[in-house]
Design an enzyme around this catalytic site. Structure first.
Site, mmCIF file in Angstrom:
data_model
loop_
_atom_site.group_PDB
_atom_site.id
_atom_site.type_symbol
_atom_site.label_atom_id
_atom_site.label_comp_id
_atom_site.label_asym_id
_atom_site.label_seq_id
_atom_site.Cartn_x
_atom_site.Cartn_y
_atom_site.Cartn_z
ATOM 1 N N ARG A 177 -2.501 -2.102 -3.586
ATOM 2 C CA ARG A 177 -3.727 -1.352 -3.357
ATOM 3 C C ARG A 177 -3.689 -0.100 -4.228
ATOM 4 N NH1 ARG A 177 -5.273 2.808 1.346
ATOM 5 N NH2 ARG A 177 -7.434 3.018 0.765
ATOM 6 N N GLU B 226 -8.034 -5.389 5.039
ATOM 7 C CA GLU B 226 -7.885 -5.047 3.623
ATOM 8 C C GLU B 226 -6.691 -5.772 2.996
ATOM 9 O OE1 GLU B 226 -8.582 -0.953 5.012
ATOM 10 O OE2 GLU B 226 -9.421 -0.589 3.032
ATOM 11 N N ASN C 295 -10.209 6.498 10.374
ATOM 12 C CA ASN C 295 -9.880 7.912 10.158
ATOM 13 C C ASN C 295 -10.690 8.446 8.988
ATOM 14 O OD1 ASN C 295 -8.016 8.777 12.096
ATOM 15 N ND2 ASN C 295 -6.443 7.493 11.143
ATOM 16 N N ASN D 52 0.872 -1.174 0.000
ATOM 17 C CA ASN D 52 0.000 0.000 0.000
ATOM 18 C C ASN D 52 0.906 1.219 0.000
ATOM 19 O OD1 ASN D 52 -1.814 2.034 0.459
ATOM 20 N ND2 ASN D 52 -2.754 1.104 2.267
ATOM 21 N N HIS E 237 -12.935 2.578 -0.093
ATOM 22 C CA HIS E 237 -12.957 1.485 0.899
ATOM 23 C C HIS E 237 -13.650 0.239 0.346
ATOM 24 C CE1 HIS E 237 -12.983 4.778 4.244
ATOM 25 N NE2 HIS E 237 -11.746 4.326 4.103
ATOM 26 N N ARG F 96 -11.753 15.056 8.055
ATOM 27 C CA ARG F 96 -12.496 15.497 6.866
ATOM 28 C C ARG F 96 -13.931 15.851 7.224
ATOM 29 N NH1 ARG F 96 -11.151 10.289 3.419
ATOM 30 N NH2 ARG F 96 -9.151 10.019 4.434
ATOM 31 N N GLY G 113 -11.175 1.078 12.743
ATOM 32 C CA GLY G 113 -10.764 1.505 14.089
ATOM 33 C C GLY G 113 -11.893 1.928 15.011
HETATM 34 P P1 ADP Z 1 -7.388 4.379 8.990
HETATM 35 O O1 ADP Z 1 -7.036 2.981 8.560
HETATM 36 O O2 ADP Z 1 -8.461 5.038 8.203
HETATM 37 O O3 ADP Z 1 -6.206 5.269 9.238
HETATM 38 P P2 ADP Z 1 -8.319 3.083 11.425
HETATM 39 O O4 ADP Z 1 -9.324 2.155 10.878
HETATM 40 O O5 ADP Z 1 -7.046 2.541 11.940
HETATM 41 O O6 ADP Z 1 -8.057 4.282 10.416
HETATM 42 O O7 ADP Z 1 -9.036 3.912 12.587
HETATM 43 C C1 ADP Z 1 -8.327 4.871 13.289
HETATM 44 C C2 ADP Z 1 -9.173 5.476 14.387
HETATM 45 O O8 ADP Z 1 -9.847 4.424 15.090
HETATM 46 C C3 ADP Z 1 -8.306 6.143 15.412
HETATM 47 O O9 ADP Z 1 -8.084 7.476 15.067
HETATM 48 C C4 ADP Z 1 -9.136 6.011 16.649
HETATM 49 O O10 ADP Z 1 -9.973 7.137 16.712
HETATM 50 C C5 ADP Z 1 -9.950 4.778 16.439
HETATM 51 N N1 ADP Z 1 -9.446 3.672 17.236
HETATM 52 C C6 ADP Z 1 -8.503 2.805 16.931
HETATM 53 N N2 ADP Z 1 -8.292 1.925 17.928
HETATM 54 C C7 ADP Z 1 -9.118 2.262 18.887
HETATM 55 C C8 ADP Z 1 -9.384 1.760 20.182
HETATM 56 N N3 ADP Z 1 -8.712 0.724 20.671
HETATM 57 N N4 ADP Z 1 -10.335 2.378 20.889
HETATM 58 C C9 ADP Z 1 -11.019 3.423 20.392
HETATM 59 N N5 ADP Z 1 -10.812 3.937 19.171
HETATM 60 C C10 ADP Z 1 -9.868 3.371 18.441
#
Ligand code: ADP
Length: 397
Positions: free
Chosen positions: A91, A384, A211, A7, A180, A241, A331
């Protein structure tokens, strides 16, 4: 088969090396600050300690070279030589209308991805640099492109057209694409599998809340609508965003801030979302902490965020004329029970019956609703990289 999943961003390269038979991650890591001072690579083999090495990486070819060196290192590597890398899965963010599924990469495919560059100027050129670097170092290894947009190519015109002159779609391909897709496809597949059902018999709403965040209506296994649009700025409120806003805000703010459209876009992409609203953080862990400490703006932010998620779910129930499964992933979706609780409170009319105790679970595939609920609410962790690995094997075999 051993698949290297790449990626590639403009200054970073995330990688996972997966054995497709056992679906085990043999090693993974990240190259950061490529082309910038202080570049470093992390490497985590499955049975060993994580290594961090600060080392110059003037370009992505050097980064891929270092990844291969790590994977084949006689002491800490997980394979003997380059010939143990059977395929590479890339990706790719934007496939425009050209790609409705993953493809084996050849010169024509590279050209077609290049033609989508103006739809994703920050991402596609970087993805192509990753392909180029791998081609140089592994010329005989088959490579596959897996697109974020491909799964959504099944959307009907009524879902992908914006209410602007049709000629802009004809001339410039301005339309909803959605992103996504790999995650929405994977999560809806895994959700059906976990329930012992065929995805073709289900109406599933996948809430990918990370995020970046997007929601997709998956009807009989096909994406029929999704919240991200021409770009990943559309739809839900995200970490930084804005999501969907009144388009007139762009010129209004440009006037107030004495800037231009690009200046406002920067704000909408990087300084908005829950970060901009809460003045606390883009990270939901920080937001939840602030909420628990009684921070009023954090409370309003979480309420606004969840309200928007619930409204999208409601609109996709309408789009599919029903829903069988609501699946949370990424997340926030997998971990932040507070958001899931706030969203669920709007959906009781559907017969969701989310159990408050089960809703506290996180990070595993689990059903959150009471047995016999009309609509199953569940968590399905996304993966992913594994999805890209599976696609790569499907095409290469
Ligand atoms: P991306 O892949 O889009 O960067 P993620 O799917 O990793 O994002 O999600 C990131 C967000 O998920 C973090 O900014 C946080 O807000 C939330 N997050 C991740 N782990 C935890 C957790 N253990 N508890 C609460 N929120 C979490």
């Amino acid at each position: 088969m051993n698949v290297l999943v790449i990626n590639c961003g403009s200054s970073s390269l995330k990688y996972q090396f997966i054995n497709s038979d056992s679906e085990e991650v043999l090693a993974k890591g990240l190259c950061e600050r490529i082309g910038i001072d202080g570049s470093r690579i992390s490497y985590q083999p499955k049975d060993g300690d994580k290594e961090e090495t600060v080392i110059p990486m003037p370009d992505h070819t050097v980064a891929v070279r270092l990844v291969i060196d790590k994977l084949t290192n006689p002491e800490t590597g997980v394979v003997k030589s380059l010939s143990d890398i059977d395929a590479v899965g890339h990706r790719i963010v934007h496939g425009g209308e050209k790609f409705a599924s993953s493809v084996i990469i050849d010169d024509e495919v590279i050209k077609a991805i290049e033609e989508c560059n103006d739809l994703a100027p920050l991402h596609n050129p970087a993805n192509l640099i990753g392909i180029d670097a791998c081609k140089k170092l592994m010329p005989s290894v088959p490579m596959v492109a897996v697109f974020d947009t491909a799964f959504h190519q099944t959307m009907p015109p009524k879902a992908y057209l914006y209410g602007i002159p049709y000629e802009y779609y004809e001339k410039y391909k301005v339309r909803r694409y959605g992103f996504h897709g790999t995650s929405h496809d994977y999560v809806s597949t895994e959700a059906a599998k976990f329930l012992g059902k065929d995805r073709k018999d289900l109406k599933i709403i996948v809430c990918h809340l990370g995020n970046g965040a997007s929601i997709t209506a998956v009807d009989k296994g096909r994406s029929v609508d999704t919240s991200m649009g021409l770009t990943p700025l559309d739809g839900l409120i995200m970490g930084t965003r804005s999501g969907s806003i009144d388009p007139a805000i762009v010129t209004f703010l440009a006037g107030k801030l004495n800037t231009d459209a690009d200046g406002v876009m920067e704000i909408l992409n990087k300084k908005s979302g829950v970060l901009g609203l809460s003045k606390v953080s883009s990270d939901f862990r920080d937001l939840e902490k602030a909420y628990n400490e009684g921070n009023e703006l954090a409370k309003i932010t979480l309420e606004t965020y969840s309200y928007h998620v619930a409204k999208f779910i409601g609109s996709y129930v309408a789009a599919m004329n029903g829903v069988d499964v609501i699946a949370y992933t990424a997340g926030v979706g997998e971990n932040t029970s507070l958001v899931r609780r706030m969203v669920s409170e709007y959906l009781t009319y559907l017969g969701t019956n989310v159990d408050p105790e089960k809703n506290k679970l996180r990070g595993e595939t689990v059903i959150l609703s009471d047995p016999g609920s009309k609509v199953v609410t569940m968590i399905v962790p996304t993966n992913e990289e594994l999805a890209i690995c599976r696609e790569t094997v499907r095409l290469v075999k």
